[in-house]
Enzyme design. Structure first.
Site, short mmCIF file in Angstrom:
data_model
loop_
_atom_site.label_atom_id
_atom_site.label_comp_id
_atom_site.label_asym_id
_atom_site.label_seq_id
_atom_site.Cartn_x
_atom_site.Cartn_y
_atom_site.Cartn_z
N GLY A 71 31.48 8.05 55.17
CA GLY A 71 31.55 7.05 56.22
C GLY A 71 31.72 7.71 57.58
O GLY A 71 32.25 8.81 57.68
N GLY A 120 31.98 8.04 51.51
CA GLY A 120 31.23 6.79 51.51
C GLY A 120 29.87 6.90 50.84
O GLY A 120 29.34 5.91 50.33
N GLU A 143 38.91 13.72 51.43
CA GLU A 143 39.74 12.89 52.31
C GLU A 143 41.14 13.42 52.57
O GLU A 143 41.70 13.20 53.65
CB GLU A 143 39.84 11.46 51.74
CG GLU A 143 38.58 10.64 51.88
CD GLU A 143 37.54 10.95 50.82
OE1 GLU A 143 36.43 10.39 50.89
OE2 GLU A 143 37.83 11.76 49.91
N ASP A 151 38.86 6.92 48.80
CA ASP A 151 38.78 5.47 48.82
C ASP A 151 37.45 5.02 48.19
O ASP A 151 37.04 5.57 47.20
CB ASP A 151 38.96 4.94 50.25
CG ASP A 151 37.93 5.51 51.22
OD1 ASP A 151 37.34 6.56 50.93
OD2 ASP A 151 37.72 4.89 52.28
#
Length: 381
Positions: A71, A120, A143, A151
């Site tokens: 992301g 992402g 992350e 996530d």
């Protein structure tokens, strides 16, 4: 190229071939980092094609040398700094909704994972039915080095890796190659790069949504690569011994003990990664993966949305903003974590990341009712 329904961005290209639709992530200079426009484009496509009887198969790929590097968190940080944490929450709400729709989709999706697949990028592919890797594929969930946590529903698929490989991959951010992705269940097929174009052309000629028929086509082009001799996944007994420990401190101590007995490069690299990562991120990540073992993909995404909202608000730690500064913006790669040591991140603080956000306008992630509860990973180890 066929237009999106409706089109408002050239960041997602759509190609129509019979009953097949090919979605192309089109930000090659940014390694196809997921923007808000790309997420909304994907949401519109997946929603429209699920109801469209003329569409039976989706192919997802990236333009250029990466599938998707994650992301666009640098843009998220800028929007939060310029406006409000709710801008970040809005980005992740839409992204997690997309992850959920992909995970529960009723038509087959074939993701062609060339080059980098991170964060992402895993969210828009790993939850789909078929994940095809090549010799160029590199996967990671980095992350914890950013002050975030794995996530996009990662606590669902990481917790379903063989043994405690998910904790190893999620906490250290280690990069996996194609054979390792197959071993973990992240990938379903390995197809050499020089045969990928032939596979894609064959898939564009199908007239079925039958996953067994689609699998049969991919099988015609696929091979079974072996794990490299130095792969950490060939030492599953050590991974399980260390990463099954209850706390991050115990995991680190166990790895340091193993390093006295074995001169394996991956053990030293894992220790270094854990010591460089955000202590807060490591602790919330470990608990997240452990909780994911008994949850559906929807339950994982709802919990992760609570967690990411707390991270965006900076309620208990500003490590995410510091990590983005050090890694993505200033690029000095020297983040100053607060608190700086694992023993200073107390259980009561970790607990708060899993609670509802104290804001009258905040709501839990609302996911639509779907007939499926997520894919079953099939590890090859």
């Amino acid at each position: 190229m066929a237009s999106l329904p409706p089109a408002d961005s050239d960041q997602v290209l759509v190609e129509a071939n019979g009953v097949t639709r090919t979605l192309v992530l089109n930000r090659p200079k940014q390694l196809n980092a997921l923007s808000s426009a790309m997420i909304m484009g994907f949401l519109r496509c997946f929603t429209a094609y699920e109801e469209d009887e003329r569409v039976k198969l989706l192919i997802v790929k990236g333009k250029g040398r990466a599938f998707c590097a994650g992301g666009d968190v640098a843009a998220v940080v800028r929007s939060i700094n310029n406006d409000s944490w709710k801008c970040g929450a809005h980005f992740f709400r839409n992204e997690f909704l997309l992850n959920y729709i992909i995970a529960t989709y009723n038509k087959p999706q074939v993701s062609l994972l060339t080059g980098i697949v991170m964060g992402g990028g895993a969210g828009v592919s790993i939850h789909g039915r078929f994940r095809v890797v090549t010799e160029s594929t590199v996967f990671a969930m980095p992350e914890t080095a950013l002050g975030l946590f794995p996530d996009i529903g990662a606590s669902y698929f990481l917790s379903r890796f063989p043994g405690f490989c998910g904790e190893y991959v999620g906490l250290t951010g280690v990069r996996l190659d194609a054979p390792e992705m197959l071993a973990c269940g992240l990938a379903t097929h390995f197809v050499p790069s020089d045969r990928l174009g032939l596979l894609e052309e064959s898939l564009k000629k199908v007239d079925t949504s039958d996953p067994f028929a689609i699998c049969g086509i991919i099988d015609q082009y696929s091979q079974q690569p072996s794990l490299k001799e130095k792969s950490a996944l060939s030492r599953l007994e050590i991974i399980n011994k260390c990463f099954s420990k209850r706390t991050v401190e115990e995991i680190l101590a166990s790895l340091e003990q193993e390093a006295l007995n074995f001169a394996d490069e991956w053990i030293a690299a894992a220790i270094q990664s854990l010591k460089k990562a955000s202590p807060t991120s490591l602790k919330i990540s470990l608990r997240s993966i452990r909780e994911g073992r008994t949850q559906t993909v929807g339950e994982c995404l709802r919990r992760e949305y609570r967690m990411v909202c707390h991270v965006m608000r900076g309620d208990f730690s500003r490590d995410f903003f510091e990590g983005c500064r050090a890694i993505l913006l200033d690029k000095d790669r020297n983040p100053k974590w607060m608190p700086p040591r694992l023993e200073e991140v107390h259980d009561d603080v970790v607990e708060k990341y899993f609670c509802k956000v104290d804001d009258p306008e905040w709501e839990d992630l609302d996911l639509p009712a779907r007939p499926s509860h997520g894919r079953r990973l099939v590890p090859k180890l």
